[in-house]
Design a protein around this motif. Structure first.
Motif, PDB file in Angstrom:
ATOM      1  N   GLY A  59       0.810  -1.203   0.000  1.00  0.00           N
ATOM      2  CA  GLY A  59       0.000   0.000   0.000  1.00  0.00           C
ATOM      3  C   GLY A  59       0.847   1.257   0.000  1.00  0.00           C
ATOM      4  N   ALA A  60       0.157   2.381   0.100  1.00  0.00           N
ATOM      5  CA  ALA A  60       0.793   3.692   0.137  1.00  0.00           C
ATOM      6  C   ALA A  60      -0.164   4.657   0.832  1.00  0.00           C
ATOM      7  N   ARG A  61       0.373   5.804   1.202  1.00  0.00           N
ATOM      8  CA  ARG A  61      -0.423   6.803   1.904  1.00  0.00           C
ATOM      9  C   ARG A  61      -0.494   8.083   1.079  1.00  0.00           C
ATOM     10  N   LEU A  62      -1.681   8.680   1.033  1.00  0.00           N
ATOM     11  CA  LEU A  62      -1.909   9.944   0.351  1.00  0.00           C
ATOM     12  C   LEU A  62      -2.254  11.018   1.376  1.00  0.00           C
ATOM     13  N   SER A  63      -1.484  12.098   1.379  1.00  0.00           N
ATOM     14  CA  SER A  63      -1.769  13.269   2.207  1.00  0.00           C
ATOM     15  C   SER A  63      -2.015  14.427   1.254  1.00  0.00           C
ATOM     16  N   GLY A  64      -2.997  15.276   1.582  1.00  0.00           N
ATOM     17  CA  GLY A  64      -3.322  16.371   0.680  1.00  0.00           C
ATOM     18  C   GLY A  64      -3.398  17.713   1.366  1.00  0.00           C
ATOM     19  N   SER A  65      -3.268  18.763   0.563  1.00  0.00           N
ATOM     20  CA  SER A  65      -3.328  20.120   1.093  1.00  0.00           C
ATOM     21  C   SER A  65      -4.715  20.450   1.635  1.00  0.00           C
ATOM     22  N   MET A  66      -5.711  19.640   1.302  1.00  0.00           N
ATOM     23  CA  MET A  66      -7.064  19.859   1.808  1.00  0.00           C
ATOM     24  C   MET A  66      -7.281  19.153   3.151  1.00  0.00           C
ATOM     25  N   ASP A  67      -6.281  18.391   3.609  1.00  0.00           N
ATOM     26  CA  ASP A  67      -6.373  17.699   4.900  1.00  0.00           C
ATOM     27  C   ASP A  67      -6.086  18.694   6.027  1.00  0.00           C
ATOM     28  N   PRO A  68      -6.483  18.361   7.268  1.00  0.00           N
ATOM     29  CA  PRO A  68      -6.275  19.302   8.374  1.00  0.00           C
ATOM     30  C   PRO A  68      -4.829  19.442   8.842  1.00  0.00           C
ATOM     31  N   VAL A  69      -3.922  18.605   8.384  1.00  0.00           N
ATOM     32  CA  VAL A  69      -2.518  18.707   8.799  1.00  0.00           C
ATOM     33  C   VAL A  69      -1.654  18.976   7.566  1.00  0.00           C
ATOM     34  N   LEU A  71       1.274  18.528   4.752  1.00  0.00           N
ATOM     35  CA  LEU A  71       1.857  17.347   4.145  1.00  0.00           C
ATOM     36  C   LEU A  71       3.101  16.950   4.926  1.00  0.00           C
ATOM     37  N   PRO A  72       3.477  15.669   4.913  1.00  0.00           N
ATOM     38  CA  PRO A  72       4.689  15.258   5.630  1.00  0.00           C
ATOM     39  C   PRO A  72       5.921  16.081   5.245  1.00  0.00           C
ATOM     40  N   LEU A  73       6.100  16.379   3.961  1.00  0.00           N
ATOM     41  CA  LEU A  73       7.290  17.146   3.560  1.00  0.00           C
ATOM     42  C   LEU A  73       7.220  18.573   4.083  1.00  0.00           C
ATOM     43  N   CYS A  95      -0.872  17.276  -3.361  1.00  0.00           N
ATOM     44  CA  CYS A  95      -0.805  16.122  -2.468  1.00  0.00           C
ATOM     45  C   CYS A  95       0.600  15.542  -2.446  1.00  0.00           C
ATOM     46  N   GLN A  96       0.783  14.602  -1.545  1.00  0.00           N
ATOM     47  CA  GLN A  96       2.056  13.878  -1.442  1.00  0.00           C
ATOM     48  C   GLN A  96       1.752  12.409  -1.173  1.00  0.00           C
ATOM     49  N   TRP A  97       2.375  11.544  -1.959  1.00  0.00           N
ATOM     50  CA  TRP A  97       2.327  10.103  -1.713  1.00  0.00           C
ATOM     51  C   TRP A  97       3.546   9.718  -0.881  1.00  0.00           C
ATOM     52  N   THR A  98       3.331   8.934   0.164  1.00  0.00           N
ATOM     53  CA  THR A  98       4.428   8.472   1.013  1.00  0.00           C
ATOM     54  C   THR A  98       4.199   7.021   1.404  1.00  0.00           C
ATOM     55  N   ARG A  99       5.232   6.440   2.008  1.00  0.00           N
ATOM     56  CA  ARG A  99       5.167   5.121   2.639  1.00  0.00           C
ATOM     57  C   ARG A  99       4.718   4.002   1.693  1.00  0.00           C
ATOM     58  N   LEU A 100       5.136   4.087   0.417  1.00  0.00           N
ATOM     59  CA  LEU A 100       4.853   2.996  -0.515  1.00  0.00           C
ATOM     60  C   LEU A 100       5.643   1.770  -0.088  1.00  0.00           C
ATOM     61  N   ALA A 101       4.944   0.673   0.077  1.00  0.00           N
ATOM     62  CA  ALA A 101       5.583  -0.593   0.455  1.00  0.00           C
ATOM     63  C   ALA A 101       4.817  -1.739  -0.164  1.00  0.00           C
TER      64      ALA A 101
END
Length: 194
Positions: A59-69, A71-73, A95-101
């Motif tokens: 899987g992978a994780r998606l974080s976006g500028s529309m989220d309350p926190v 982005l990880p970067l 957005c930012q994709w992270t933690r692809l495994a």
């Protein structure tokens, strides 16, 4: 058994992904103290699961500028607004994709290409105009080749110094950006399961 992708909140399937990412980050990257369990960005973002039947294989994780926190970067100190003045967190969603495994026994070039394509299509479907990624050089080049072949402008920003994430010191940190508005788009229907 066929592989499929899904966005899911089901705790048992998410836990399978968290275990896989911990295994991969410890073994593939040598981050022996990496804790793959759920964190703030998992709770605030979206988790894309790679499924083989009813079994999660990655899987992978998606974080976006529309989220309350942030982005990880951004949380690590990279100022998107300063680096890319045309991007405004209120006007231009990114957005930012992270933690692809992906579990090593299931990792193939075809699966990685299909995963990258699915990640792109999910970002498009959610209305993001830019997608960021921080990775090593070989992953950045792979994504660039895949996304350029799909007709998207994908750039590796080698001149940008990316702050190292705690626990990831000594690993390459290359910033890449994909302009999701750079070609005609098509959307993939990703089912959400409870």
């Amino acid at each position: 058994m066929p592989i499929h992708f899904q966005l899911a909140n089901e705790p048992a399937k998410r836990a399978q992904y968290f275990n896989i990412r911990q295994f991969c980050f410890r073994n593939d990257l040598g981050l022996y103290s990496f804790d793959g369990s759920e964190d703030q960005y998992d709770r605030e973002g979206e988790i894309l699961l790679i499924m083989e039947g009813n079994q999660c294989i990655g899987g992978a994780r998606l974080s976006g500028s529309m989220d309350p926190v942030p982005l990880p970067l951004e949380h690590e100190g990279l100022d998107i607004q300063q680096l890319f003045p045309n991007i405004s967190s209120t006007d231009t969603p990114y957005c930012q994709w992270t933690r692809l495994a992906v579990h090593p026994s299931k990792r193939t070039p075809q699966l990685m290409a299909e995963t990258a394509k699915t990640m792109l299509e999910i970002a498009l479907a959610k209305g993001y105009q830019y997608s960021f990624c921080v990775s090593g050089r070989s992953q950045a080049r792979l994504y660039k080749r895949l996304y350029n072949n799909l007709g998207y402008d994908y750039r590796i920003m080698e001149q940008v110094k990316v702050p190292e994430e705690p626990g990831f010191q000594g690993l390459p940190h290359l910033l890449s950006i994909c302009d999701l508005t750079s070609t005609a788009t098509h959307q993939l229907d990703i089912p959400r399961v409870a």
